[in-house]
Scaffold this active site. Structure first.
Site, PDB file in Angstrom:
ATOM      1  N   GLU A 116       0.838  -1.201   0.000  1.00 45.54           N
ATOM      2  CA  GLU A 116       0.000   0.000   0.000  1.00 45.54           C
ATOM      3  C   GLU A 116       0.874   1.252   0.000  1.00 45.54           C
ATOM      4  O   GLU A 116       1.931   1.281   0.626  1.00 45.54           O
ATOM      5  CB  GLU A 116      -0.903   0.016   1.236  1.00 45.54           C
ATOM      6  CG  GLU A 116      -1.863  -1.157   1.261  1.00 45.54           C
ATOM      7  CD  GLU A 116      -2.953  -1.046   2.326  1.00 45.54           C
ATOM      8  OE1 GLU A 116      -3.824  -1.898   2.349  1.00 45.54           O
ATOM      9  OE2 GLU A 116      -2.923  -0.097   3.130  1.00 45.54           O
ATOM     10  N   CYS A 146       3.554   8.345   1.355  1.00 45.76           N
ATOM     11  CA  CYS A 146       4.052   7.408   2.357  1.00 45.76           C
ATOM     12  C   CYS A 146       4.238   6.057   1.666  1.00 45.76           C
ATOM     13  O   CYS A 146       3.273   5.478   1.161  1.00 45.76           O
ATOM     14  CB  CYS A 146       3.028   7.320   3.498  1.00 45.76           C
ATOM     15  SG  CYS A 146       3.450   6.083   4.722  1.00 45.76           S
ATOM     16  N   CYS A 151       5.521  -7.013   7.716  1.00 45.46           N
ATOM     17  CA  CYS A 151       6.527  -6.496   8.647  1.00 45.46           C
ATOM     18  C   CYS A 151       6.810  -7.541   9.718  1.00 45.46           C
ATOM     19  O   CYS A 151       5.901  -8.194  10.208  1.00 45.46           O
ATOM     20  CB  CYS A 151       6.032  -5.202   9.299  1.00 45.46           C
ATOM     21  SG  CYS A 151       7.304  -4.449  10.338  1.00 45.46           S
ATOM     22  N   CYS A 183       4.609  -5.038  16.140  1.00 49.32           N
ATOM     23  CA  CYS A 183       4.052  -4.054  17.094  1.00 49.32           C
ATOM     24  C   CYS A 183       2.578  -4.377  17.369  1.00 49.32           C
ATOM     25  O   CYS A 183       1.820  -4.660  16.428  1.00 49.32           O
ATOM     26  CB  CYS A 183       4.190  -2.637  16.547  1.00 49.32           C
ATOM     27  SG  CYS A 183       5.911  -2.188  16.248  1.00 49.32           S
ATOM     28  N   CYS A 215      -0.360  -2.473  15.469  1.00 48.66           N
ATOM     29  CA  CYS A 215      -0.208  -2.193  14.040  1.00 48.66           C
ATOM     30  C   CYS A 215      -0.837  -3.262  13.158  1.00 48.66           C
ATOM     31  O   CYS A 215      -0.601  -4.461  13.354  1.00 48.66           O
ATOM     32  CB  CYS A 215       1.272  -2.061  13.717  1.00 48.66           C
ATOM     33  SG  CYS A 215       1.578  -1.784  11.958  1.00 48.66           S
ATOM     34  N   GLY A 231       6.148  -2.158   6.763  1.00 47.91           N
ATOM     35  CA  GLY A 231       7.533  -2.622   6.863  1.00 47.91           C
ATOM     36  C   GLY A 231       8.396  -1.750   7.745  1.00 47.91           C
ATOM     37  O   GLY A 231       8.036  -0.613   8.076  1.00 47.91           O
ATOM     38  N   GLU A 232       9.535  -2.307   8.144  1.00 44.48           N
ATOM     39  CA  GLU A 232      10.531  -1.576   8.934  1.00 44.48           C
ATOM     40  C   GLU A 232      11.699  -1.260   7.988  1.00 44.48           C
ATOM     41  O   GLU A 232      12.416  -2.179   7.562  1.00 44.48           O
ATOM     42  CB  GLU A 232      10.972  -2.448  10.127  1.00 44.48           C
ATOM     43  CG  GLU A 232      12.280  -2.062  10.783  1.00 44.48           C
ATOM     44  CD  GLU A 232      12.367  -0.595  11.222  1.00 44.48           C
ATOM     45  OE1 GLU A 232      11.432  -0.092  11.869  1.00 44.48           O
ATOM     46  OE2 GLU A 232      13.392   0.048  10.897  1.00 44.48           O
ATOM     47  N   SER A 289      11.421   6.429   8.869  1.00 43.96           N
ATOM     48  CA  SER A 289      10.911   6.172  10.215  1.00 43.96           C
ATOM     49  C   SER A 289      11.235   4.745  10.643  1.00 43.96           C
ATOM     50  O   SER A 289      10.897   3.789   9.950  1.00 43.96           O
ATOM     51  CB  SER A 289       9.393   6.387  10.224  1.00 43.96           C
ATOM     52  OG  SER A 289       8.884   6.051  11.486  1.00 43.96           O
ATOM     53  N   SER A 329       9.841   5.700  16.048  1.00 41.61           N
ATOM     54  CA  SER A 329       8.566   5.373  16.699  1.00 41.61           C
ATOM     55  C   SER A 329       8.874   4.984  18.135  1.00 41.61           C
ATOM     56  O   SER A 329       9.449   3.927  18.380  1.00 41.61           O
ATOM     57  CB  SER A 329       7.890   4.192  15.981  1.00 41.61           C
ATOM     58  OG  SER A 329       7.628   4.545  14.663  1.00 41.61           O
ATOM     59  N   LEU A 330       8.480   5.823  19.068  1.00 46.96           N
ATOM     60  CA  LEU A 330       8.829   5.583  20.479  1.00 46.96           C
ATOM     61  C   LEU A 330       7.633   4.979  21.233  1.00 46.96           C
ATOM     62  O   LEU A 330       7.715   3.898  21.791  1.00 46.96           O
ATOM     63  CB  LEU A 330       9.291   6.896  21.115  1.00 46.96           C
ATOM     64  CG  LEU A 330       9.924   6.786  22.493  1.00 46.96           C
ATOM     65  CD1 LEU A 330      11.190   5.955  22.460  1.00 46.96           C
ATOM     66  CD2 LEU A 330      10.228   8.174  23.069  1.00 46.96           C
ATOM     67  N   HIS A 331       6.548   5.714  21.278  1.00 48.99           N
ATOM     68  CA  HIS A 331       5.255   5.259  21.812  1.00 48.99           C
ATOM     69  C   HIS A 331       5.223   4.924  23.304  1.00 48.99           C
ATOM     70  O   HIS A 331       4.155   4.547  23.820  1.00 48.99           O
ATOM     71  CB  HIS A 331       4.705   4.064  21.021  1.00 48.99           C
ATOM     72  CG  HIS A 331       4.627   4.312  19.541  1.00 48.99           C
ATOM     73  ND1 HIS A 331       4.101   5.453  18.997  1.00 48.99           N
ATOM     74  CD2 HIS A 331       5.051   3.562  18.481  1.00 48.99           C
ATOM     75  CE1 HIS A 331       4.183   5.404  17.678  1.00 48.99           C
ATOM     76  NE2 HIS A 331       4.765   4.272  17.348  1.00 48.99           N
ATOM     77  N   ASN A 369      -4.869   5.660  15.787  1.00 51.74           N
ATOM     78  CA  ASN A 369      -6.001   5.271  14.954  1.00 51.74           C
ATOM     79  C   ASN A 369      -6.551   3.921  15.388  1.00 51.74           C
ATOM     80  O   ASN A 369      -5.822   3.093  15.901  1.00 51.74           O
ATOM     81  CB  ASN A 369      -5.537   5.172  13.503  1.00 51.74           C
ATOM     82  CG  ASN A 369      -4.874   6.454  13.075  1.00 51.74           C
ATOM     83  OD1 ASN A 369      -5.519   7.484  12.980  1.00 51.74           O
ATOM     84  ND2 ASN A 369      -3.574   6.402  12.863  1.00 51.74           N
ATOM     85  N   CYS A 385      -1.594   6.092  10.088  1.00 51.10           N
ATOM     86  CA  CYS A 385      -0.504   5.352  10.730  1.00 51.10           C
ATOM     87  C   CYS A 385      -1.033   4.114  11.442  1.00 51.10           C
ATOM     88  O   CYS A 385      -2.027   4.184  12.166  1.00 51.10           O
ATOM     89  CB  CYS A 385       0.192   6.235  11.757  1.00 51.10           C
ATOM     90  SG  CYS A 385       1.092   7.546  10.973  1.00 51.10           S
TER      91      CYS A 385
END
Ligand code: SF4
Length: 345
Positions: A92, A105, A112, A116, A119, A159-160, A191, A214-216, A290, A333
């Site tokens: 995507e 994006c 991935c 996470c 996600c 993906g990472e 990212s 990405s910390l979160h 989201n 996201c």
């Protein structure tokens, strides 16, 4: 066996190919022009003779990037493109409209491996990493479909990126090429979820690309619950790599912090985050997380998001509440997951 996707080719490689295949050299720029404009089928290269197109097909992988779905957000005009690749994998790409221009994006992998908890991309089977040219093609094909120049790119889709390090760097080099897409490094943001050795390697590249982490969560205990990568690298190790990056490159790091109701949106979390980031060349993007079907997480309320931002700011940390883009078409996201097609299988 063919192993190079057509958009992986640099102009220099195409020129060498022309020499090898005894094709006039000027054809290299002609073919490169077609590829950079998002053409992934030789039959569309109308001014290239049939015999040269056949030779290209013999030596390189063409095709794919079939548009399986195209959704447009009723809220903000964000567009999501679901592409089928030549080998059946699905990815995507999202185009967002901002005041300065269109930002795309891109996905760096089909699936991935990072897992996470919040996600959607982690919920699908891992396909494979994308080649540099397949990442580039997302920009070029989207530009062609939209009919407007893409101003910036964020490598923040499925993906990472640092799990596909060499190809992502290859993409950056290809995108920078003035003869090709001519996208400045400062208009590209990468990212990562925090693969520390790769952040260290990236620091040594000396690129002008923007880095986002990405910390979160402000501590290991909470971060481990949200992101398995935190079990491999502690926040202390991550922050050491981040400090080294900002000191060596003099470039700011943006931390992405999605706010999940009752999980990481408390005033205590905000205060811990202030302590963690104080004094660094850092910025925080706060995102009211989201909704992702199949996960237990729900969005923090607007009041909580604002309270969190206020605590960061009064602690001297620059923070922005990021505008949601495309949440009604599962384009925001954490929501990308290779389209409706795969979800229904
Ligand atoms: S948030 Fe990023 S790193 Fe984590 S699973 Fe999703 S795509 Fe992978």
């Amino acid at each position: 066996m063919k192993d190079k996707f057509c958009l992986d080719l640099t102009l220099a490689e195409l020129t060498l190919w022309c020499e090898k295949r005894e094709v006039p050299k000027y054809r290299a720029s002609q073919i490169y022009g077609w590829l950079s404009s998002g053409c992934v089928k030789t039959e569309d290269m109308t001014n290239v003779p049939k015999n040269i197109r056949a030779m290209l097909e013999e030596d390189f992988i063409f095709g794919g990037f079939e548009l399986r779905e195209h959704l447009v957000s009723k809220i903000d005009g964000t567009e999501k493109f679901v592409f089928g690749l030549y080998d059946g994998n699905i990815i995507e790409t999202v185009a967002m409209r901002y005041k300065p221009g269109i930002s795309v994006c891109v996905s760096s992998q089909a699936g991935c491996r990072m897992g996470c908890a919040f996600c959607a991309s982690a919920k699908i089977a891992f396909g494979r990493s994308l080649s540099a040219g397949e990442i580039l093609a997302q920009v070029a094909v989207t530009q062609k479909l939209i009919g407007e120049r893409i101003r910036s790119v964020v490598i923040m889709g499925i993906g990472e990126p640092f799990d596909n390090y060499d190809n992502v760097l290859g993409f950056i080099r290809l995108a920078n090429d003035p003869e090709g897409l001519n996208l400045g490094a400062r208009h590209i943001t990468l990212s990562t979820c925090g693969l520390v050795p790769k952040i260290e390697q990236f620091t040594r590249e000396g690129l002008q690309v923007n880095l986002s982490i990405s910390l979160h969560a402000p501590n290991d205990e909470l971060r481990k619950k949200l992101m398995p990568v935190a079990k491999a690298y502690s926040i202390e190790e991550l922050m050491r790599a981040c400090r080294e990056y900002t000191e060596k490159t003099k470039r700011r790091i943006t931390f992405e912090y999605s706010l999940f109701a009752g999980v990481n949106d408390t005033p205590q979390c905000a205060a811990e985050l202030v302590k963690l980031l104080k004094g660094g060349l850092y910025h925080v993007n706060l995102i009211a997380a989201n909704k992702v079907p199949g996960t237990v997480f729900t969005s923090a309320s607007p009041a909580k998001v604002k309270q969190f931002r206020d605590i960061l700011e009064s602690g001297g940390i620059n923070a922005t509440i990021r505008r949601e883009m495309g949440s009604d078409i599962m384009a925001a996201c954490g929501q990308l997951r290779r389209g409706k097609i795969e979800a229904e299988q």
